[in-house]
Design an enzyme around this catalytic site. Structure first.
Site, short mmCIF file in Angstrom:
data_model
loop_
_atom_site.label_atom_id
_atom_site.label_comp_id
_atom_site.label_asym_id
_atom_site.label_seq_id
_atom_site.Cartn_x
_atom_site.Cartn_y
_atom_site.Cartn_z
N HIS A 1 33.28 56.98 25.35
CA HIS A 1 33.24 56.74 26.91
C HIS A 1 31.81 57.18 27.60
CE1 HIS A 1 37.69 56.49 26.69
NE2 HIS A 1 37.27 55.42 27.52
N HIS B 1 34.68 43.76 25.44
CA HIS B 1 35.63 44.69 26.07
C HIS B 1 36.58 44.01 26.85
CE1 HIS B 1 36.56 47.56 29.50
NE2 HIS B 1 36.49 48.55 28.42
O1 LIG Z 1 36.70 50.57 25.71
C1 LIG Z 1 37.34 50.84 26.68
O2 LIG Z 1 38.61 50.06 26.46
C2 LIG Z 1 37.22 51.62 27.84
O3 LIG Z 1 36.23 52.49 27.72
C3 LIG Z 1 38.38 52.37 28.12
O4 LIG Z 1 38.87 53.05 27.34
C4 LIG Z 1 38.11 52.94 29.83
O5 LIG Z 1 39.05 53.78 29.85
C5 LIG Z 1 38.44 52.02 30.72
O6 LIG Z 1 37.77 50.78 30.84
C6 LIG Z 1 38.49 52.61 32.28
O7 LIG Z 1 38.02 51.63 32.95
MG LIG Z 2 34.94 51.84 25.84
#
Ligand SMILES: O=C(O)[C@H](O)[C@@H](O)[C@H](O)[C@H](O)CO
Ligand SMILES: [Mg+2]
Length: 399
Positions: free
Chosen positions: A199, A299
């Site tokens: 993160h 993502h």
């Molecule tokens: O890789 C991911 O899916 C992201 O880092 C999430 O884990 C976050 O918690 C989210 O995007 C926060 O808004």
């Molecule tokens: Mg992430």
């Protein structure tokens, strides 16, 4: 000629239905003068109010424009927004509109978005689970939950084993994280991909010590090991470690992505359709990444419209590797929003073949879950956590 008649950002959610950021979604609905509807999704991460405001600004610019002219709309917005264009609120609004315009285009031509791009390269998408480790704190908790997820058929798991640490992690924190990763590796065996989520919260010095302790468990990648603005730290991390790096969820355009690609700072690029500029920009970035031999692992953490639209890109991008999904770990209302149309079977999402984003948004669920202003905050709890993995005494670990 058909024109854009309205663009509405609809905040939907259920308080407490998941972690704070995951209990809400921002769905953007575009209506044309002929009454046609298209749906997109924007980033909800605790900026829903600002994203809604940015979408209202965007609507004032694009209403009356030709919904087919997606590139022209991107450029018009960039010119209109000026300073603000380099903000997640502004690009989130544009991204959601872009997805909705591609949805409209697909519905008009009777084709799923992947057919309008490069056609089907794959009919099913290898997916890894995130969001599965709620209430896990000990190595045993993580191992038990991981075993359950693998029994569901998943071949990849992502998790954040670093609790409340931020910036600096001490030896105890590294040992605890390594014990968690070791227990998960032990539970799932060598053939399941493990992705370690940081993160974006550590200095390079801490991230290097983490890599030294965890690389022996063969992670597929280390995600956002250092702060996202810390390019110098990432360069040092790359020179001092031998682990693959994934990042991209906070990148706002292809020029930012190019900076990481040119310097060889990323192995799996994770741009996010809901904030990088929608289908249009995320597709261009895949081609950029391909020219550097970098794989795509978009993502995908927010909602069912994002999930469906992302699958359309996964279906056609040659250098796609693996897709993040929270789908089975969404609160139920998110699956209901698209009639549960994108199930994960044996670790794969099937590529939806319906027109546009390939699924239909249930207007009744959308209306019944309107939640304007829903922005939960748990004092002291980091924004990113999966519910129940943050314990009070973790706060003491922030130097
Ligand atoms: O890789 C991911 O899916 C992201 O880092 C999430 O884990 C976050 O918690 C989210 O995007 C926060 O808004
Ligand atoms: Mg992430």
């Amino acid at each position: 000629m058909d024109r854009i008649r309205g663009v509405e950002a609809i905040v939907v959610g259920e308080r407490g239905s998941a972690a704070t950021w995951a209990s809400v979604a921002v769905i953007v609905r575009v209506e044309t003068s002929s009454g046609r509807m298209g749906y997109g999704e924007a980033v909800p991460t605790l900026r829903t109010g600002q994203v809604v405001e940015a979408t209202k600004r965007l609507a004032s610019v694009v209403v009356g424009m030709d919904p087919h002219a997606i590139e022209l709309i991107h450029r018009t917005w960039m010119r209109e927004e000026f300073y603000l264009h380099r903000s997640i609120e502004s690009t989130a609004a544009l991204s959601a509109l872009d997805i909705a315009l591609w949805d409209l285009k697909g519905r008009e031509f009777g084709a799923p978005i992947h057919e309008l791009l490069g056609g089907a390269y794959r009919r099913r998408v290898l997916s890894y689970a995130n969001g599965w480790y709620g209430n896990c704190r000990t190595p045993g908790d993580f191992a038990e939950a991981a075993s359950r997820v693998v029994k569901m058929g998943y071949r990849g798991l992502k998790f954040d084993p670093f609790g409340g640490y931020f910036d600096y992690i001490d030896g105890a924190g590294v040992r605890r994280a390594a014990e968690i990763v070791s227990a998960v590796r032990e539970a799932v065996g060598e053939d399941v991909h493990l992705m370690i989520e940081h993160h974006g919260r550590f200095s390079y010095e801490s991230a290097v010590r983490i890599a030294d302790a965890i690389s022996r468990y063969s992670p597929l990648f280390m995600e956002e090991p250092v702060h996202p603005h810390d390019l110098e730290g990432l360069r040092r991390y790359r020179s001092l470690t031998r682990v693959p790096v994934a990042l991209g969820e906070r990148i706002l355009n292809k020029e930012e992505a190019l900076q990481y690609l040119r310097e060889g700072l990323v192995d799996f690029l994770q741009v996010d359709l809901t904030n990088v500029g929608g289908v249009t920009e995320a597709w261009k970035i895949a081609a950029l990444a391909d020219s550097f031999g970098v794989k795509m692992a978009y993502h995908n953490a927010f909602g069912p419209v994002q999930n469906a639209a992302t699958l359309q890109l996964d279906a056609t991008v040659p250098n796609f590797m693996i897709q993040e999904t929270f789908y089975d770990f969404f609160p139920q209302w998110k699956r209901d929003l698209i009639g549960d149309a994108t199930k994960v079977v044996d670790g794969y999402h099937a590529v939806p073949d319906g027109p546009g984003i390939g699924v239909d948004v249930r207007e009744d669920v959308l209306e019944s879950h309107r939640a304007e202003g829903l922005e939960e905050r748990v004092p002291g709890e980091p924004v990113w956590v999966v519910r129940g993995t943050w314990v009070e005494d973790d706060a003491s670990r922030i130097p």
